[in-house]
Design a protein around this motif. Sequence first.
Motif, PDB file in Angstrom:
ATOM      1  N   LYS A 337       0.667  -1.136  -0.132  1.00 54.55           N
ATOM      2  CA  LYS A 337       0.060   0.099  -0.084  1.00 54.55           C
ATOM      3  C   LYS A 337       0.907   1.214  -0.016  1.00 54.55           C
ATOM      4  O   LYS A 337       0.716   2.259  -0.752  1.00 54.55           O
ATOM      5  CB  LYS A 337      -1.210  -0.142   1.088  1.00 54.55           C
ATOM      6  CG  LYS A 337      -1.553   1.320   1.379  1.00 54.55           C
ATOM      7  CD  LYS A 337      -2.493   1.087   2.585  1.00 54.55           C
ATOM      8  CE  LYS A 337      -1.978   0.969   3.905  1.00 54.55           C
ATOM      9  NZ  LYS A 337      -1.297   2.552   4.301  1.00 54.55           N
ATOM     10  N   THR A 338       1.608   1.511   0.982  1.00 55.79           N
ATOM     11  CA  THR A 338       2.340   2.690   1.383  1.00 55.79           C
ATOM     12  C   THR A 338       3.488   2.883   0.264  1.00 55.79           C
ATOM     13  O   THR A 338       4.128   2.033  -0.065  1.00 55.79           O
ATOM     14  CB  THR A 338       3.004   2.616   2.544  1.00 55.79           C
ATOM     15  OG1 THR A 338       2.247   1.949   3.394  1.00 55.79           O
ATOM     16  CG2 THR A 338       3.681   3.890   2.915  1.00 55.79           C
ATOM     17  N   GLU A 390       7.842   9.176  10.280  1.00 55.20           N
ATOM     18  CA  GLU A 390       8.485   9.708  11.201  1.00 55.20           C
ATOM     19  C   GLU A 390       8.878  11.245  10.679  1.00 55.20           C
ATOM     20  O   GLU A 390       8.905  12.012  11.573  1.00 55.20           O
ATOM     21  CB  GLU A 390       9.690   8.809  11.714  1.00 55.20           C
ATOM     22  CG  GLU A 390       9.494   7.458  11.899  1.00 55.20           C
ATOM     23  CD  GLU A 390      10.548   6.774  12.448  1.00 55.20           C
ATOM     24  OE1 GLU A 390      11.518   6.943  12.013  1.00 55.20           O
ATOM     25  OE2 GLU A 390      10.317   6.021  13.409  1.00 55.20           O
ATOM     26  N   LYS A 443       5.940   4.500  20.364  1.00 53.17           N
ATOM     27  CA  LYS A 443       4.826   4.505  19.269  1.00 53.17           C
ATOM     28  C   LYS A 443       4.741   3.106  18.375  1.00 53.17           C
ATOM     29  O   LYS A 443       5.676   2.556  18.309  1.00 53.17           O
ATOM     30  CB  LYS A 443       5.059   5.847  18.364  1.00 53.17           C
ATOM     31  CG  LYS A 443       6.324   5.705  17.567  1.00 53.17           C
ATOM     32  CD  LYS A 443       6.208   7.010  16.612  1.00 53.17           C
ATOM     33  CE  LYS A 443       7.051   6.686  15.270  1.00 53.17           C
ATOM     34  NZ  LYS A 443       8.351   5.972  15.672  1.00 53.17           N
ATOM     35  N   ARG A 476      -3.526   6.309   8.722  1.00 51.11           N
ATOM     36  CA  ARG A 476      -2.534   5.106   9.142  1.00 51.11           C
ATOM     37  C   ARG A 476      -2.496   5.603  10.666  1.00 51.11           C
ATOM     38  O   ARG A 476      -2.113   6.836  11.082  1.00 51.11           O
ATOM     39  CB  ARG A 476      -1.428   5.402   8.440  1.00 51.11           C
ATOM     40  CG  ARG A 476      -0.088   4.523   9.293  1.00 51.11           C
ATOM     41  CD  ARG A 476       1.250   4.771   8.902  1.00 51.11           C
ATOM     42  NE  ARG A 476       1.411   3.565   7.883  1.00 51.11           N
ATOM     43  CZ  ARG A 476       2.570   2.647   7.670  1.00 51.11           C
ATOM     44  NH1 ARG A 476       3.660   3.377   8.431  1.00 51.11           N
ATOM     45  NH2 ARG A 476       2.631   2.108   6.868  1.00 51.11           N
ATOM     46  N   THR A 541      -0.510  -5.421   2.777  1.00 53.67           N
ATOM     47  CA  THR A 541      -0.030  -4.169   3.660  1.00 53.67           C
ATOM     48  C   THR A 541       0.147  -4.693   5.004  1.00 53.67           C
ATOM     49  O   THR A 541      -0.370  -5.776   5.410  1.00 53.67           O
ATOM     50  CB  THR A 541      -0.948  -3.325   3.537  1.00 53.67           C
ATOM     51  OG1 THR A 541      -0.768  -2.292   4.331  1.00 53.67           O
ATOM     52  CG2 THR A 541      -2.079  -3.481   3.867  1.00 53.67           C
ATOM     53  N   GLY A 542       1.106  -3.992   5.590  1.00 55.12           N
ATOM     54  CA  GLY A 542       1.623  -4.310   6.934  1.00 55.12           C
ATOM     55  C   GLY A 542       0.558  -3.332   7.820  1.00 55.12           C
ATOM     56  O   GLY A 542       0.495  -3.455   9.048  1.00 55.12           O
ATOM     57  N   ASP A 543      -0.425  -2.518   7.342  1.00 53.87           N
ATOM     58  CA  ASP A 543      -1.239  -1.628   7.778  1.00 53.87           C
ATOM     59  C   ASP A 543      -2.424  -2.386   8.510  1.00 53.87           C
ATOM     60  O   ASP A 543      -2.659  -3.471   8.162  1.00 53.87           O
ATOM     61  CB  ASP A 543      -1.652  -0.364   7.055  1.00 53.87           C
ATOM     62  CG  ASP A 543      -1.531   0.927   7.783  1.00 53.87           C
ATOM     63  OD1 ASP A 543      -1.843   0.856   9.037  1.00 53.87           O
ATOM     64  OD2 ASP A 543      -1.114   1.930   7.240  1.00 53.87           O
ATOM     65  N   ARG A 589      -2.104  -6.394   7.996  1.00 52.90           N
ATOM     66  CA  ARG A 589      -1.311  -6.489   9.215  1.00 52.90           C
ATOM     67  C   ARG A 589      -0.548  -7.701   8.878  1.00 52.90           C
ATOM     68  O   ARG A 589      -0.319  -8.843   9.660  1.00 52.90           O
ATOM     69  CB  ARG A 589      -2.199  -6.854  10.259  1.00 52.90           C
ATOM     70  CG  ARG A 589      -2.699  -5.648  11.069  1.00 52.90           C
ATOM     71  CD  ARG A 589      -1.248  -4.742  11.656  1.00 52.90           C
ATOM     72  NE  ARG A 589      -1.704  -3.908  12.559  1.00 52.90           N
ATOM     73  CZ  ARG A 589      -1.556  -2.504  12.233  1.00 52.90           C
ATOM     74  NH1 ARG A 589      -0.752  -2.162  11.206  1.00 52.90           N
ATOM     75  NH2 ARG A 589      -1.893  -1.489  13.078  1.00 52.90           N
TER      76      ARG A 589
END
Length: 876
Positions: A337-338, A390, A443, A476, A541-543, A589
């Motif tokens: 995704k990102t 970040e 975080k 996100r 995605t990892g999101d 995820r």
Amino acid sequence: MPSAPICPPPSAETSTAAPSSSVGLQGLSSAEAARRLAAEGPNLLPGNAPKSFWTIVREVLTEPMFLMLLVAGSIYLMLGDRSEALFLLGFVCVVIGITVAQERRTQRALESLRDLSAPRALVLRDGQEQRIAGRDVVRGDLLVLHEGDRIAADAVLRQGQLEVDESLLTGESVPVAKLPCPPQSARSNDDAPLPDEEVHLLYASTVVTRGVGIAEVCATGARSAVGRIGADLAATVEPPSALQQASRALVRRLGAIAGLLAAFQVLLGWWWGGRPLLESLLTGIALAMAILPEEIPVILTVFLALGAWRIAQQKVLTRRVAAVEALGAITVLAVDKTGTLTLNRMAVAELATPQAQWRAEGAQNLPEAFHLLTEFALLATPLDPFDPMEKAIQSFGHRWLTGTEHVHDDAQPEFEYALSGEILAMTRVYASSNPAQHLLATKGAPEAVIDLCHLPAAQREAIQRQTQAMAERGLRVLGVARGRWTGAPPAAGRTPLWPASQHDFDFEFLGLVALADPPRPEVPAALAECRAAGVRVIMMTGDHPATARAIARQVGLSERPDVITGAEIEALDDAALRARLQHVDLCARLKPQHKLRLVQMLRAAGEVVAMTGDGVNDAPALKAADVGIAMGERGTDVAREAAALVLLDDSFARIVAAIRQGRRIDDNIRKATRFVFAVHMPIIALALVPTLLRWPALLLPVHIVLLELLIDPICSVVFEAEPEDEDLMRRPPRAASDSPFAAAPLLLGVAQGLGMGVLLLAGQSWLVASGWSAEQGRTIIFCTLVLGVMLLVLANRDLAHPAWHGLADPNPWLARMAGVMALLLLAVLGVPWLRELMGLALPGTPGALIAAVLLALCLLWLELLRWLRPKSRRHA
Ligand SMILES: Nc1ncnc2c1ncn2[C@@H]1O[C@H](COP(=O)(O)OP(=O)(O)OP(=O)(O)O)[C@@H](O)[C@H]1O
Ligand SMILES: [Cu+]
């Protein structure tokens, strides 16, 4: 090499996270760098040189085709036909010339690709970060290193802290920690001395797996550690692709058939036909040449290499040529995704504490209630980060908090817990006014941070509801927490013994930070094109699942709202997962190992999978995919090297453009193969049948050589530049098993050629019967055959239309080919000694008319076949 231990041994102090800021460093001046480059040479490992002219000549001469040519030439010499012998041997030179030219073209295409994919390095020169070619790195350059970079030269780490994978040199795959060795102020600056400790040294070609740092180059090229042991990284030869293997098998099989038939013909002519042995041998060799489809491997090499070059024109770099082949067959495109679907331009859009919400849009100020949350988000972020998320947090925090007591830019963390597969959160530990007490800022993924905070169920659920709502707006979401830790006071000069895991602390939940990352504008159209082309798109995605769903909706990736998560995937066995995946397009995820498993499973289910990725951890999945795709600008070196394709400008639409090119190349290989099969048929028929019928020889070896070694390859080249079919991206992908060398697709070509052969033989028998001389008959048949070959080119360009339809199409090679053929016919007919050598005689206008009639009949046959061909096959 000089190795005076000028560096202090790593003390406990230097083992804390060091600043990664490049502020204050100048690096070399460009002038000095240029001087050193000239003096010390480029930073290149001794690699493999391109094929030399003589290598190519040697390769050509050892081909069976040329051995046959040489044998035929010698037989002519023995027979005393010196001009024929000279003609054949002269021909060897012409063909070597053509082959070398083609190899050059192929190699130039490949070389320009190699230049594009050559390693690059980020260096500090004149006080500025610059991206330069890896070969231009010189001793004394300051390398700026990030996670996923392949280190360009041997260097000493000066700032920052890294973990490096040195398995290339040591075979040991556990990453090695590297610590900075600050430059000695009193050091003579030209002769960069090396510290003794391995812990400061970075080696060329090893990979940064974690961290950020600045390192000073101490040895380049052959003087580096890899250069000295002669590890040749570039020399890994690509294994032959599936198509290449299939084509080799085909050529071998047909070669055996050619040998048998040729031997049969020799015996037939010699014993049964009562011809002299040498003459029979000649006809046998001619037949073998007519059967051998030697141009098929050439077509593959040329088409794929030029294809890769054409794809590069669309800003997609091919790192493995075999991928070009797979591109046309892709059925599933798995995208992250990102940065792929989104621009990776993050900005903090919303904040939430358990009590209140805040939106950045139109905001005039940041209420006090959110200051603590923002402060700890800042503390949990490196000051000079690499990650755009970040960076967004840094700029957000500084925008709203500068001037308050919440900004601590000079605070150095004492320790850091990195994001890991087990815990999607990172913690930084700071000293507080009380030496025994430490302050923690964390975080990470909201569920991970909630977990660290050990909250009661009601609060957990409330936070999860907030997260869900923000994620559903496509944001996100990160959780932020604060912790305190009292450790036993460390011995003087020692750092405390930090707990092993972030779970060993107590955290207090502060709130959520939500970041917006706008979708790429080109994505919706590209996705629609994929869908029309029958390519399924899956998001990996990892999101958070809700963020994945929201972005998927925004870009039109899928209508289906179902999301499967990494945790669910782990719980399913392969069969269940495969069943589930038929109904789900969104996977969230995910950890890298999940991506790898999904790719492997899809491939096992018969899909041809393309996958995008950019992180260090994506490399295994990128390698496992049929076509791994990395981002050129954003992706890490490691991902780029694992990928088969690199998108030079990171634009998603390029993937679809590459698929389109892949399909076109695939089509064109099919067209060319069909053409080659068709062309061989009349030549074989005209070489074999006269012997069987005891006619005077019709095609002599010189004719067959001319047709086989000149006309047919020249004509095949036309197909490389064939424009794409109209429905190229509106039809489903071809089946992966559907080879251009399968019997079915070639049958049409064989039928085309056989019909032509029959027509020409019938023409010949009529000519013989009506009293034309052998030479005149041969001339008419030969000229008709040459023109017929061009007819076959036209007929096989586009089966959806009649042969003449394509004449107006802009294929530049078609006109060139026609020009060459016209010259050739003119020469053969017009130059008396050539005409005599080839046993031809001018047939006059009646002869030309007969040729025209024969040609018209051939055209009729081709059109009839086109019309009869099974229409259900949608392929070229
Ligand atoms: N620097 C970071 N600090 C804290 N948490 C992070 C950081 N980077 C990532 N995370 C958390 O880890 C999750 C997974 O990140 P990861 O980089 O694996 O995937 P991604 O970039 O979100 O997705 P994609 O695979 O689409 O690029 C993120 O959603 C976020 O919650
Ligand atoms: Cu041929």
